[in-house]
Design a protein around this motif. Structure first.
Motif, short mmCIF file in Angstrom:
data_model
loop_
_atom_site.label_atom_id
_atom_site.label_comp_id
_atom_site.label_asym_id
_atom_site.label_seq_id
_atom_site.Cartn_x
_atom_site.Cartn_y
_atom_site.Cartn_z
N ARG A 157 4.59 -90.83 0.44
CA ARG A 157 4.33 -91.99 1.25
C ARG A 157 4.63 -91.67 2.71
NH1 ARG A 157 8.04 -95.98 2.15
NH2 ARG A 157 7.16 -97.89 3.02
N ILE A 158 3.65 -91.99 3.58
CA ILE A 158 3.84 -91.75 5.02
C ILE A 158 3.80 -93.08 5.73
CG2 ILE A 158 3.03 -90.47 7.03
CD1 ILE A 158 1.66 -88.52 5.11
N ASP A 159 4.87 -93.34 6.47
CA ASP A 159 5.07 -94.67 7.05
C ASP A 159 5.39 -94.50 8.54
OD1 ASP A 159 5.43 -97.33 7.27
OD2 ASP A 159 7.21 -97.46 5.98
N GLY A 160 5.11 -95.54 9.33
CA GLY A 160 5.42 -95.48 10.76
C GLY A 160 6.20 -96.68 11.21
N HIS A 161 6.98 -96.47 12.28
CA HIS A 161 7.78 -97.58 12.81
C HIS A 161 7.94 -97.34 14.31
CE1 HIS A 161 10.99 -100.53 13.20
NE2 HIS A 161 11.65 -99.62 13.90
N ALA A 162 7.81 -98.41 15.09
CA ALA A 162 8.00 -98.25 16.53
C ALA A 162 8.85 -99.38 17.08
CB ALA A 162 6.64 -98.25 17.25
N ASP A 163 9.76 -99.04 18.02
CA ASP A 163 10.43 -100.08 18.78
C ASP A 163 10.31 -99.69 20.25
OD1 ASP A 163 12.35 -98.14 19.31
OD2 ASP A 163 13.60 -98.76 17.60
N GLY A 164 11.01 -100.35 21.13
CA GLY A 164 10.87 -100.10 22.55
C GLY A 164 11.22 -98.67 22.95
N GLU A 165 12.06 -98.03 22.16
CA GLU A 165 12.58 -96.72 22.57
C GLU A 165 11.93 -95.53 21.88
OE1 GLU A 165 16.74 -97.02 21.92
OE2 GLU A 165 17.08 -98.14 23.77
N SER A 166 11.54 -95.74 20.63
CA SER A 166 11.05 -94.56 19.89
C SER A 166 9.97 -94.93 18.87
CB SER A 166 12.22 -93.88 19.18
OG SER A 166 12.83 -94.79 18.30
N VAL A 167 9.26 -93.86 18.47
CA VAL A 167 8.26 -93.97 17.41
C VAL A 167 8.72 -93.06 16.28
CG1 VAL A 167 5.87 -93.45 16.78
CG2 VAL A 167 6.38 -94.43 19.03
N THR A 168 8.79 -93.61 15.07
CA THR A 168 9.28 -92.83 13.93
C THR A 168 8.21 -92.70 12.86
OG1 THR A 168 11.50 -93.69 14.34
CG2 THR A 168 11.12 -92.67 12.19
N VAL A 169 7.99 -91.46 12.39
CA VAL A 169 7.13 -91.24 11.24
C VAL A 169 8.02 -90.80 10.08
CG1 VAL A 169 5.29 -89.80 10.26
CG2 VAL A 169 5.11 -90.62 12.62
#
Lengths: 126, 375
Positions: B296-308
């Motif tokens: 499973r490949i998922d993404g998440h972003a907030d004001g500071e960073s982008v996470t895969v």
């Protein structure tokens, strides 16, 4: 599962590399052997429960159980089968020290088939 | 006056140091008993003679000139200063002395008084001290050299161990394709019943193995000379889609690319290098699930960073292996050099991102790559 009568030139090849399984099968079938191949120790043990092999051609490093342990287990299941081991690690620290105590031949990779064939013939004659 | 004289005589007679007076031409006028003892002359052998007989060369030859120069110019070399020099006994032996000279006037003539101390013992002690000092320095130097040698040896041993590990990994990765090539060649040369189709199949196999060996060499070259990343704005969702599409995957593994990936902002990275990283992690996830599972490949972003996040439901990483993850030449695979994650860690770092993982043995592993958001 009913055991088949033992063949004359039955050889089991155990190697996780599909190309090597095909190549050794081609070479030995061309020489009139009856060949089975197994991808790992588990499959080899399953095959050995239904067929008696004269020769086991076993790779040392495989996922799961390694070749040396497979041969140990095979000797209970199929005591007449003569093992021959093949390894890319001969002379390296990865190949266990117990290799010196092994009572069967160990050949380095890449395999010199010219050296392997007399060993197989000798196993069949013995 | 007589009392003074008596005192003077007593001082002269009992002094341990030699006391000599000379006239302005250097002739000895008075010597005390210590002078006799120190130099081995009787006083009558000295009185009236030039004081230079108590000096070894080259002082002996130069003394008259010194004296004349002093009387003419007043430039003092010893007078009132005192210095260490050498004395010469009657038997010709030389010994170190300390010489103090003072000037006095007698009936209008300039005269000189010298007090000479035999400093053989002092000099001997000094020499001994110097010798001990030198010996100590030599021993320190020796010990330092020994320690340096031991350290060099240790470094050499570590290098050798590392080299052994690298060589072992390479040997394995190259011997396996060589093994296929060699056995195919044997078949092609010796088979009695080979069909044309079979021969062709073996030739193709040889060709594939040559590519495999070349890939091993390329991977090593990449490690040795990792190029500076060329960073551009990269959309991660299409990149990950194309990597998944071109990575071999058994049907027993379900691959899920979450919708959240499409909403991620672009990140500034070298797309080619990040492809290597994602592909390595996806392959590892695949290899961790020999019985199948879910990738499973998922993404998440907030004001500071982008996470895969890349998760698998595979065998997990043991607590023994966890600290060594990312070390070059560390692998738990039957086939592999242990370069994939080491290279990936280096690439991620050079692209300004970072990487970490969680793992539960028997349940699975999640690798996360965190990119800073472009300001």
């Amino acid at each position: 599962m009913e055991r088949q009568p033992s063949g004359i030139r039955d050889l089991l090849i155990v190697d996780d590399d599909p190309d090597i399984r095909i190549n050794l099968r081609d070479i030995f079938e061309d020489l009139g052997f009856s060949i089975d191949t197994a991808v790992d120790a588990q499959e080899a043990l399953t095959l050995a429960r239904s067929r008696r092999y004269q020769v086991l051609l076993v790779d040392f490093r495989m996922p799961g159980m390694d070749g040396v342990r497979l041969v140990e287990q095979m000797q209970h299941l199929c005591p007449e089968a003569v093992p021959i081991m093949i390894t890319a690690h001969l002379g390296s620290s990865e190949f266990p020290d117990r290799a010196q105590d092994l009572r069967f031949p160990v050949l380095p990779k890449p395999i010199d088939v010219g050296r392997l064939l007399p060993l197989v013939e000798k196993a069949l004659a013995g | 006056m007589e009392q003074q004289l008596n005192r003077f005589v007593a001082v002269m007679e009992t002094a341990v140091d030699a006391i000599i007076t000379i006239d302005s031409r250097g002739r000895m006028e008075m010597v005390n008993p210590a002078t006799e003892r120190m130099f081995g002359y009787a006083s009558d052998e000295l009185l009236g003679r030039n004081v230079s007989i108590l000096m070894p060369s080259p002082y002996r030859e130069e003394h008259d000139r010194y004296l004349k120069t002093y009387l003419r110019t007043g430039v003092k070399k010893i007078i009132g200063i005192g210095r260490q020099t050498m004395g010469r006994r009657k038997d010709g032996t030389e010994f170190p002395i300390h010489l103090a000279v003072s000037e006095f006037h007698e009936q209008g003539e300039r005269k000189f008084a010298g007090i000479i101390r035999d400093i053989s013992d002092l000099r001997q002690a000094q020499d001994e001290l110097q010798r001990l000092n030198q010996e100590l320095e030599e021993r320190v130097a020796e010990r330092t050299a020994a320690l340096e040698r031991a350290q060099e040896l240790l470094i050499a041993k570590e290098k050798l161990a590392m080299l052994g590990q690298v060589a072992g990994g390479i040997a394995h990765e190259i011997r396996n394709p060589l093994n296929v090539i060699k056995t195919s060649t044997f078949f092609l040369l010796n088979a009695r019943t080979a069909t044309e189709e079979k021969r062709h199949e073996h030739l193709q196999r040889i060709d594939r193995q040559v590519h495999l060996i070349n890939a091993v060499i390329s991977a090593l070259a990449d490690v040795a000379r990792m190029p500076t990343p060329v960073r551009r704005a990269v959309a991660l969702a299409p990149l990950l889609q194309s990597i998944v599409a071109t990575t071999e995957m058994p049907s027993s593994i379900e691959v899920v690319l979450e919708a959240s990936l499409a909403e991620l902002p672009c990140v500034s990275v070298d797309a080619e290098q990040m492809t290597i990283v994602f592909r390595n992690i996806i392959r590892n996830a695949r290899d961790a699930m020999p019985q199948g599972g879910m990738l499973r490949i998922d993404g998440h972003a907030d004001g500071e960073s982008v996470t895969v996040s890349i998760s698998d439901t595979g065998i997990g990483i043991s607590s023994e292996a966890a600290p060594r993850i990312g070390q070059p030449m560390f692998t738990t695979k039957a086939r592999g050099m242990g370069l994939g994650l080491a290279v990936s860690y280096a690439i991620v770092q050079r692209n300004g991102a970072h990487i970490d993982f969680d793992s539960v043995p028997g349940q699975g592993t999640t690798f996360r790559i965190v990119f800073p958001v472009e300001s």
